[in-house]
Design a protein around this motif. Structure first.
Motif, PDB file in Angstrom:
ATOM      1  N   TRP A 155     -14.185  44.021  40.758  1.00 11.04           N
ATOM      2  CA  TRP A 155     -14.662  45.131  40.609  1.00 11.04           C
ATOM      3  C   TRP A 155     -13.855  46.295  39.563  1.00 11.04           C
ATOM      4  CZ3 TRP A 155     -18.678  48.014  43.635  1.00 11.04           C
ATOM      5  CH2 TRP A 155     -19.114  47.381  44.351  1.00 11.04           C
ATOM      6  N   THR A 156     -13.973  47.293  39.040  1.00  6.56           N
ATOM      7  CA  THR A 156     -13.508  48.085  38.071  1.00  6.56           C
ATOM      8  C   THR A 156     -13.333  49.336  38.490  1.00  6.56           C
ATOM      9  OG1 THR A 156     -13.777  47.671  35.889  1.00  6.56           O
ATOM     10  CG2 THR A 156     -13.216  49.481  35.570  1.00  6.56           C
ATOM     11  N   GLN A 157     -11.964  49.890  39.424  1.00  8.45           N
ATOM     12  CA  GLN A 157     -12.502  50.708  40.533  1.00  8.45           C
ATOM     13  C   GLN A 157     -12.702  51.787  40.079  1.00  8.45           C
ATOM     14  OE1 GLN A 157     -12.774  50.275  43.094  1.00  8.45           O
ATOM     15  NE2 GLN A 157     -12.000  47.700  43.588  1.00  8.45           N
ATOM     16  N   THR A 158     -11.850  52.886  39.472  1.00  5.47           N
ATOM     17  CA  THR A 158     -11.883  53.922  38.545  1.00  5.47           C
ATOM     18  C   THR A 158     -11.666  54.249  37.078  1.00  5.47           C
ATOM     19  OG1 THR A 158      -9.322  54.168  38.664  1.00  5.47           O
ATOM     20  CG2 THR A 158     -10.688  54.873  40.693  1.00  5.47           C
ATOM     21  N   LEU A 159     -11.858  55.163  36.383  1.00  5.57           N
ATOM     22  CA  LEU A 159     -11.938  55.468  35.287  1.00  5.57           C
ATOM     23  C   LEU A 159     -11.564  56.541  34.554  1.00  5.57           C
ATOM     24  CD1 LEU A 159     -14.015  54.775  32.307  1.00  5.57           C
ATOM     25  CD2 LEU A 159     -15.191  56.534  33.012  1.00  5.57           C
ATOM     26  N   THR A 166      -4.953  52.496  38.028  1.00  2.00           N
ATOM     27  CA  THR A 166      -6.455  51.792  38.771  1.00  2.00           C
ATOM     28  C   THR A 166      -5.977  51.088  39.424  1.00  2.00           C
ATOM     29  OG1 THR A 166      -8.067  51.995  35.960  1.00  2.00           O
ATOM     30  CG2 THR A 166      -8.649  50.341  37.955  1.00  2.00           C
ATOM     31  N   THR A 214     -17.915  44.712  37.860  1.00  2.00           N
ATOM     32  CA  THR A 214     -18.581  45.987  38.528  1.00  2.00           C
ATOM     33  C   THR A 214     -18.349  46.948  38.708  1.00  2.00           C
ATOM     34  OG1 THR A 214     -19.467  44.095  39.739  1.00  2.00           O
ATOM     35  CG2 THR A 214     -20.017  46.010  40.642  1.00  2.00           C
ATOM     36  N   ALA A 215     -18.744  48.506  38.346  1.00  2.00           N
ATOM     37  CA  ALA A 215     -18.179  49.078  38.763  1.00  2.00           C
ATOM     38  C   ALA A 215     -19.519  50.171  39.459  1.00  2.00           C
ATOM     39  CB  ALA A 215     -17.847  50.469  38.120  1.00  2.00           C
ATOM     40  N   TRP A 234     -18.885  54.042  31.385  1.00  2.00           N
ATOM     41  CA  TRP A 234     -17.373  52.797  30.953  1.00  2.00           C
ATOM     42  C   TRP A 234     -18.134  52.787  29.371  1.00  2.00           C
ATOM     43  CZ3 TRP A 234     -13.330  51.616  33.818  1.00  2.00           C
ATOM     44  CH2 TRP A 234     -14.054  52.481  35.461  1.00  2.00           C
ATOM     45  N   LEU A 250     -13.435  49.046  29.807  1.00  2.00           N
ATOM     46  CA  LEU A 250     -13.618  47.364  30.542  1.00  2.00           C
ATOM     47  C   LEU A 250     -12.137  46.798  30.447  1.00  2.00           C
ATOM     48  CD1 LEU A 250     -17.702  47.860  30.332  1.00  2.00           C
ATOM     49  CD2 LEU A 250     -16.104  48.225  32.111  1.00  2.00           C
ATOM     50  N   THR A 261     -10.176  45.825  33.081  1.00  2.00           N
ATOM     51  CA  THR A 261     -10.172  44.520  33.726  1.00  2.00           C
ATOM     52  C   THR A 261     -10.630  43.392  33.218  1.00  2.00           C
ATOM     53  OG1 THR A 261     -11.200  47.231  34.728  1.00  2.00           O
ATOM     54  CG2 THR A 261     -12.301  44.768  35.623  1.00  2.00           C
ATOM     55  N   GLN A 304     -22.824  48.108  35.454  1.00  2.00           N
ATOM     56  CA  GLN A 304     -22.568  48.528  34.243  1.00  2.00           C
ATOM     57  C   GLN A 304     -23.366  48.898  33.698  1.00  2.00           C
ATOM     58  OE1 GLN A 304     -20.074  48.926  32.974  1.00  2.00           O
ATOM     59  NE2 GLN A 304     -18.538  48.235  35.036  1.00  2.00           N
TER      60      GLN A 304
END
Length: 619
Positions: free
Chosen positions: A85-89, A94, A123-124, A131, A136, A139, A175
Motif C-alpha cells: 500500500w502507498t500510505q501517504t502522499l 512515507t 494500493t492507496a 497520485w 507512485l 512505492t 489507484q
C-alpha cells in the motif's frame, strides 16, 4: 496424541498443569494452521492441477488475523502474492508497512523455485485520484527491492459510463487506474518502467547472504508489520518458515545453505522468537549444522509442543548452543550462539554484497541482487527525495559493469575499478532515482575511466507563455501568463480548478553557438505537476513523469526560432474540489465516491518550472 482429554482447555479449564495446557493450545493452533494450508490452499492447487491451471494467492496481507503460516500456504501456488500500500502522499516520511507481506511472498518464490513473486501494487487509501507516476514510483521501487517482480496495479474498475469521468470506483481504496485517469494517454513510459524492472528482476535467481528464521509463534507479517529484522546493511535476506527449514533446506560442499529454488545462503539467522522452538525445527537446525551450515542467534530455551520429548530438546540445544554464548563447532558447521547475524558475518569476514560512500549525510541507497549464469544484476535505488552521488562497491569482480536505465531502456558505460574481489563505480541517482548495474563479459583491465561529461547552461526560458485548455472542462480556451505558476493559484476559477491536460506554447531562439559537434541539448522543465509531453518543432520528444523532467532536444532543435510545446497533465483532485464549491453552477465530474469537499486543499498543478536549457558534451 489423543486430544480428547485435553479439550476442556479450550473452555479455559487447566488440564494437567498450566504449562501442559499451554502446550496443548499450541498444538491445537498448529493443527488448525496445518489444515488451513493443506486442506484449503493445498486442495485448491490439487484441483487446479487437474485442469493444468496456475494460480496466484494473495492470502492475508499484513495486519490480518491469519491462523496459518503465510509462507506455507503461499508455496501451494505457482505465484505467491503479497500487497503493498502507498500510505501517504507528498511526504518524506512515507511508511511502507507491507514490506513483510512482499518479502514473505518473494522468499517463498526464492526458496521453492517459483521465481515469480507478485503483489497487489500501489494500493492507496488516501488522496484518491491524487497520485501520479512520480508519487507512485517510491512505492513501486520498494516492491522491487522487496523481491516483487510482477506488479498488479490496484485497481482498475470497469467504466461503462463513457462520458462520465473520473467514473466508477470500488470505494476508498485503489489507484482507479483506467482510461479515465487524466494522465492515461501519457502512462506508457510509466508502464514501460514497471515492465522493464519486472523483466530484469525475473532473470537468473535471487542472490542473498542470509536466510532468516522468524519462529513458529506468529505469522511473519504480524511480527514485522511495522519493522524489519535487525540485519546489517549491505546484505540481503530471505525469510524461512518451519516447514521449509525442516523439509527443504540443505547444505552444499561449501557450507552454503541450499534450496530447491537454487538460491544459496551463507548463514541461517534466528530471531528472538525462535527461543520458543519445536523439537522438529531444532532437529532440522542440528542437521544443517552437522552438514556444514553456519547458524547465528539466541539459544532455544523452551519447546512449545506437548508431543515433543523435552529431554531431547534440551540435549540438542546444549549441543548446538552450549551455555548460549560463544562460537561452537558442531559437525562440519559453526554456531554463533547469542550473537547477532551482523556479528557472525563480521566474524566470518564476509564483506557486504553492496556498500557505498555518499557525498551527503542521510543518503539511503538500497539494492537487490539477481545472479545470472554468466553475470550479475543489481537494482540500486535512492530512497530519498534528494539526489545522491556515491561511490558504490559490489562484491563482484572480473566482469564489466554497465548501467541499464529502465526509464528509457538505454544502456550506458560507467567507470570502474576492481580490487580485493570487488568492483567500485560512481553512481548519481536523482531524487527517488534508480538504475540497474549489470555485470557481464570478461574485463580485460582492472580499471576503466569513462569520458568526462561537460555541462554548459545555455538559457532560462521566461514568459510569456500561451496555455490552451480543452473545451467543456470549465477552463477558458486559452490564457497568457508571464510567469510559470500553479494553475491552482490562478484567479480564474476555471483555471484554478482545472483537471486534465493543458498545453504550453513558447517560441524560443536557439543561437548557432548551442550546436557544438556531439552535443546533447537538454530541455529541463523544472517542477511539473504531474506529467509532461514535450514537442519541439512538431517532433515529439517523449513523456517525462518524474524528476528530473528533462528531454534531449538536439534532434529537434535548429538554429533560429523554434516552437516549444509542452502538454501537462495534473490530477483529478482540483476539479473534484471545484465541483463542490457553493457557487458552482455546473459539475464537470462524476463519481460514486466523494472524498473531497469545497474546503479540501488544492494540489499544485501545471508547469511550475523554471524551464532551462543546457548542453552536455564529452571531453
Amino acid at each position: 496424541y489423543n486430544p480428547v482429554p485435553w479439550m476442556p482447555v479450550l473452555a479455559g479449564v487447566v488440564v494437567g498443569s498450566p504449562a501442559q495446557s499451554d502446550r496443548f493450545l499450541w498444538d491445537f493452533r498448529e493443527t488448525i494452521a496445518d489444515l488451513n494450508a493443506t486442506e484449503h490452499f493445498g486442495v485448491i492447487q490439487q484441483v487446479l492441477d487437474q485442469w493444468h491451471l496456475h494460480h496466484y494467492c494473495e492470502s492475508h496481507e499484513s495486519g490480518r488475523a491469519f491462523i496459518a503460516d503465510g509462507m506455507r500456504v503461499k508455496h501451494y501456488c505457482q505465484v505467491p502474492m503479497g500487497a503493498m500500500w502507498t500510505q501517504t502522499l507528498h511526504t518524506n516520511n512515507t511508511q511502507y508497512d507491507y514490506n513483510a507481506d512482499d518479502r514473505e511472498s518473494a522468499s517463498t518464490a526464492h526458496i521453492y523455485g517459483q521465481n515469480l513473486a507478485a503483489a497487489e501494487s500501489m494500493t492507496a487509501a488516501a488522496s484518491p485520484w491524487g497520485w501520479s507516476p512520480a508519487t507512485l514510483k517510491p512505492t513501486a521501487d520498494q516492491e522491487f527491492l522487496n523481491g516483487i517482480n510482477r506488479c498488479f496495479i490496484h485497481e482498475s474498475a470497469h467504466q461503462p459510463l463513457i462520458n462520465k469521468k473520473p467514473g466508477l470506483t470500488r470505494g476508498p481504496f485503489g489507484q482507479w487506474f483506467n482510461r479515465n485517469e487524466t494522465w492515461a494517454n501519457m502512462a506508457g513510459p510509466w508502464i514501460s518502467y514497471l515492465a522493464r524492472n519486472s523483466y530484469m528482476l525475473q532473470q537468473g535467481r535471487f542472490d542473498a547472504d542470509i536466510i532468516y528464521y522468524y519462529g513458529q509463534d506468529s505469522n511473519l507479517t504480524a511480527i514485522y508489520q511495522h519493522r524489519s529484522p535487525n540485519l546489517p546493511n549491505g546484505y540481503d535476506f530471505d525469510y524461512v518458515n518451519a516447514d521449509a527449514l525442516t523439509h527443504v533446506l540443505g547444505v552444499n560442499s561449501q557450507g552454503e545453505i541450499t534450496t530447491p529454488g537454487k538460491v544459496t545462503y551463507h548463514i541461517l539467522g534466528l530471531n528472538q522468537n525462535s527461543r520458543h522452538m519445536s523439537l522438529a525445527v531444532l532437529q532440522a537446525i542440528h542437521k544443517l549444522a552437522m552438514e556444514g551450515a553456519t547458524v547465528a542467534g539466541p539459544k532455544p530455551t523452551s519447546d512449545p509442543s506437548l508431543a515433543d520429548n523435552q529431554t531431547e530438546f534440551h540435549t540438542l540445544a546444549n549441543e548446538l548452543f552450549g551455555n548460549g554464548h560463544g562460537v561452537h563447532h558442531v559437525g562440519k558447521g559453526t554456531v554463533y550462539a547469542g550473537m547477532s547475524v551482523g556479528e557472525a558475518l563480521a566474524a566470518m569476514h564476509l564483506a557486504p554484497d553492496f556498500s557505498y560512500i555518499a557525498n551527503m549525510d542521510g543518503a539511503n541507497l538500497k539494492f537487490i541482487h539477481r545472479k545470472l549464469a554468466h553475470g550479475d544484476i543489481y537494482f540500486v535505488d535512492n530512497r530519498g527525495d534528494h539526489a545522491a552521488t556515491a561511490q558504490a562497491s559490489f562484491r563482484v569482480t572480473g566482469m564489466v559493469p554497465m548501467l541499464w536505465h529502465s526509464e528509457t531502456g538505454k544502456i550506458t558505460p560507467v567507470s570502474y575499478t576492481m580490487a580485493n574481489g570487488r568492483t567500485s563505480i560512481p553512481l548519481h541517482l536523482g531524487p527517488w532515482g534508480s538504475v540497474f548495474v549489470v555485470f557481464r563479459g570478461h574485463a580485460t583491465q582492472s580499471s576503466w575511466l569513462a569520458p568526462a561529461k561537460v555541462k554548459m547552461n545555455l538559457a532560462t526560458i521566461h514568459g510569456p507563455w500561451k496555455v490552451t485548455f480543452p473545451p467543456n472542462w470549465g477552463a477558458p480556451p486559452s490564457i497568457t501568463i508571464e510567469k510559470l505558476a500553479s494553475w491552482s493559484d490562478n484567479s480564474n476559477s476555471g483555471v484554478k480548478y482545472f483537471s486534465g491536460i493543458g498545453t504550453y506554447t513558447k517560441t524560443i531562439h536557439a543561437p548557432a553557438s548551442w550546436f557544438q559537434h556531439g552535443a546533447h541539448i537538454w530541455i529541463n522543465l523544472g517542477k511539473v505537476k504531474n506529467l509532461a509531453e514535450v514537442t519541439v518543432n512538431g517532433k515529439p520528444l517523449g513523456v517525462v513523469w518524474h524528476t528530473p523532467y528533462k528531454v534531449d532536444a538536439a534532434s529537434a532543435l535548429h538554429p533560429g526560432s523554434n516552437t516549444l510545446t509542452i502538454k501537462v497533465a495534473d490530477a483529478w483532485v482540483n476539479r473534484l474540489i471545484g465541483d463542490q464549491q457553493p457557487n458552482a453552477t455546473k459539475k464537470y465530474t462524476f463519481t460514486d465516491y466523494h472524498p473531497y469537499t469545497a474546503k479540501s486543499p488544492l494540489l499544485p498543478s501545471g508547469l511550475l518550472g523554471p524551464v532551462t536549457i543546457h548542453s552536455v558534451t564529452m571531453k
